[in-house]
Design a protein around this motif. Sequence first.
Motif, PDB file in Angstrom:
ATOM      1  N   UNK A 109       0.848  -1.191   0.000  1.00  0.00           N
ATOM      2  CA  UNK A 109       0.000   0.000   0.000  1.00  0.00           C
ATOM      3  C   UNK A 109       0.883   1.239   0.000  1.00  0.00           C
ATOM      4  N   UNK A 110       0.398   2.300  -0.641  1.00  0.00           N
ATOM      5  CA  UNK A 110       1.119   3.567  -0.663  1.00  0.00           C
ATOM      6  C   UNK A 110       0.112   4.710  -0.675  1.00  0.00           C
ATOM      7  N   UNK A 111       0.434   5.763   0.065  1.00  0.00           N
ATOM      8  CA  UNK A 111      -0.335   6.997  -0.001  1.00  0.00           C
ATOM      9  C   UNK A 111       0.418   7.897  -0.962  1.00  0.00           C
ATOM     10  N   UNK A 112      -0.246   8.251  -2.072  1.00  0.00           N
ATOM     11  CA  UNK A 112       0.388   9.019  -3.140  1.00  0.00           C
ATOM     12  C   UNK A 112      -0.129  10.446  -3.088  1.00  0.00           C
ATOM     13  N   UNK A 113       0.787  11.415  -3.034  1.00  0.00           N
ATOM     14  CA  UNK A 113       0.404  12.824  -3.019  1.00  0.00           C
ATOM     15  C   UNK A 113      -0.165  13.198  -4.381  1.00  0.00           C
ATOM     16  N   UNK A 114      -1.387  13.711  -4.385  1.00  0.00           N
ATOM     17  CA  UNK A 114      -2.065  14.087  -5.632  1.00  0.00           C
ATOM     18  C   UNK A 114      -1.529  15.419  -6.143  1.00  0.00           C
ATOM     19  N   UNK A 115      -1.522  15.563  -7.442  1.00  0.00           N
ATOM     20  CA  UNK A 115      -1.125  16.800  -8.091  1.00  0.00           C
ATOM     21  C   UNK A 115      -2.395  17.554  -8.468  1.00  0.00           C
ATOM     22  N   UNK A 116      -2.511  18.789  -8.025  1.00  0.00           N
ATOM     23  CA  UNK A 116      -3.731  19.572  -8.257  1.00  0.00           C
ATOM     24  C   UNK A 116      -4.032  19.777  -9.734  1.00  0.00           C
ATOM     25  N   UNK A 117      -3.030  19.762 -10.593  1.00  0.00           N
ATOM     26  CA  UNK A 117      -3.286  19.965 -12.024  1.00  0.00           C
ATOM     27  C   UNK A 117      -3.758  18.681 -12.693  1.00  0.00           C
ATOM     28  N   UNK A 118      -3.382  17.528 -12.154  1.00  0.00           N
ATOM     29  CA  UNK A 118      -3.780  16.247 -12.752  1.00  0.00           C
ATOM     30  C   UNK A 118      -5.086  15.706 -12.182  1.00  0.00           C
ATOM     31  N   UNK A 119      -5.295  15.879 -10.896  1.00  0.00           N
ATOM     32  CA  UNK A 119      -6.475  15.328 -10.221  1.00  0.00           C
ATOM     33  C   UNK A 119      -7.398  16.471  -9.808  1.00  0.00           C
ATOM     34  N   UNK A 120      -8.681  16.169  -9.758  1.00  0.00           N
ATOM     35  CA  UNK A 120      -9.639  17.191  -9.311  1.00  0.00           C
ATOM     36  C   UNK A 120      -9.564  17.299  -7.799  1.00  0.00           C
ATOM     37  N   UNK A 121      -9.247  18.491  -7.324  1.00  0.00           N
ATOM     38  CA  UNK A 121      -9.163  18.718  -5.894  1.00  0.00           C
ATOM     39  C   UNK A 121      -7.978  19.592  -5.563  1.00  0.00           C
ATOM     40  N   UNK A 122      -7.783  19.805  -4.283  1.00  0.00           N
ATOM     41  CA  UNK A 122      -6.651  20.600  -3.826  1.00  0.00           C
ATOM     42  C   UNK A 122      -6.354  20.273  -2.367  1.00  0.00           C
ATOM     43  N   UNK A 123      -5.191  20.707  -1.948  1.00  0.00           N
ATOM     44  CA  UNK A 123      -4.818  20.554  -0.543  1.00  0.00           C
ATOM     45  C   UNK A 123      -5.553  21.620   0.269  1.00  0.00           C
ATOM     46  N   UNK A 124      -5.658  21.399   1.566  1.00  0.00           N
ATOM     47  CA  UNK A 124      -6.309  22.382   2.432  1.00  0.00           C
ATOM     48  C   UNK A 124      -5.554  23.708   2.345  1.00  0.00           C
ATOM     49  N   UNK A 125      -6.286  24.790   2.523  1.00  0.00           N
ATOM     50  CA  UNK A 125      -5.670  26.125   2.506  1.00  0.00           C
ATOM     51  C   UNK A 125      -4.755  26.279   3.707  1.00  0.00           C
ATOM     52  N   UNK A 126      -3.637  27.009   3.529  1.00  0.00           N
ATOM     53  CA  UNK A 126      -2.747  27.225   4.676  1.00  0.00           C
ATOM     54  C   UNK A 126      -3.440  28.079   5.727  1.00  0.00           C
ATOM     55  N   UNK A 127      -3.199  27.763   6.975  1.00  0.00           N
ATOM     56  CA  UNK A 127      -3.797  28.515   8.070  1.00  0.00           C
ATOM     57  C   UNK A 127      -3.060  29.846   8.228  1.00  0.00           C
ATOM     58  N   UNK A 128      -3.753  30.874   8.732  1.00  0.00           N
ATOM     59  CA  UNK A 128      -3.072  32.158   8.952  1.00  0.00           C
ATOM     60  C   UNK A 128      -2.009  32.014  10.041  1.00  0.00           C
ATOM     61  N   UNK A 129      -0.945  32.758   9.884  1.00  0.00           N
ATOM     62  CA  UNK A 129       0.140  32.677  10.853  1.00  0.00           C
ATOM     63  C   UNK A 129       0.780  34.054  10.987  1.00  0.00           C
ATOM     64  N   UNK A 130       0.812  34.554  12.203  1.00  0.00           N
ATOM     65  CA  UNK A 130       1.375  35.891  12.452  1.00  0.00           C
ATOM     66  C   UNK A 130       2.890  35.946  12.261  1.00  0.00           C
ATOM     67  N   UNK A 131       3.538  34.796  12.180  1.00  0.00           N
ATOM     68  CA  UNK A 131       5.006  34.765  12.100  1.00  0.00           C
ATOM     69  C   UNK A 131       5.511  34.564  10.667  1.00  0.00           C
ATOM     70  N   UNK A 132       4.660  34.722   9.675  1.00  0.00           N
ATOM     71  CA  UNK A 132       5.049  34.494   8.279  1.00  0.00           C
ATOM     72  C   UNK A 132       6.309  35.265   7.872  1.00  0.00           C
ATOM     73  N   UNK A 133       6.432  36.494   8.338  1.00  0.00           N
ATOM     74  CA  UNK A 133       7.588  37.287   7.901  1.00  0.00           C
ATOM     75  C   UNK A 133       8.905  36.823   8.540  1.00  0.00           C
TER      76      UNK A 133
END
Length: 149
Positions: A109-133
């Motif tokens: 068994x393998x968990x394969x990371x999907x590519x957003x351009x090839x598969x329908x869907x996307x990864x979750x949006x990044x959460x806000x973070x005050x330390x980005x800079x």
Amino acid sequence: MKRRKQLRVVSIFLFGCAACLMLVDGQKAASRSKAAANSVPQTDAAGVYNVRSFGASGDGKTVDSPAVNKAIEAAAAQGGGTVRFPAGNYLCFSIRLKSNISLYIDQGAAIVAANSTDAKGSYDSPEPNQWDKYQDFGHSHWHNSLIWG
């Protein structure tokens, strides 16, 4: 003669009681089977949630993350458990882990990371973070990962 009549009344009474008990037991059984039909599917041992029971195909072409996340939610609702991946390739976007959940990946068994351009869907949006800079994006955000919790 009187004795026979009494026995007959008693036997009719007992027959009626037995019929009522069978009816009640039948209703309980129907209720149990209805509850089982609505309960979480568990195909393996208690506390083990097979992702295929939740709709994952493992064919490497179908996005399986919704089924994987359903299995994780079901296990978490029961206080935790093991989410099992039988042999296959599970194309996934974000897998959201919960407390007391283990992922068991069978041999083959393998968990394969999907590519957003090839598969329908996307990864979750990044959460806000005050330390980005102050930090690079990968160290500040987790939700847009393959597996996060």
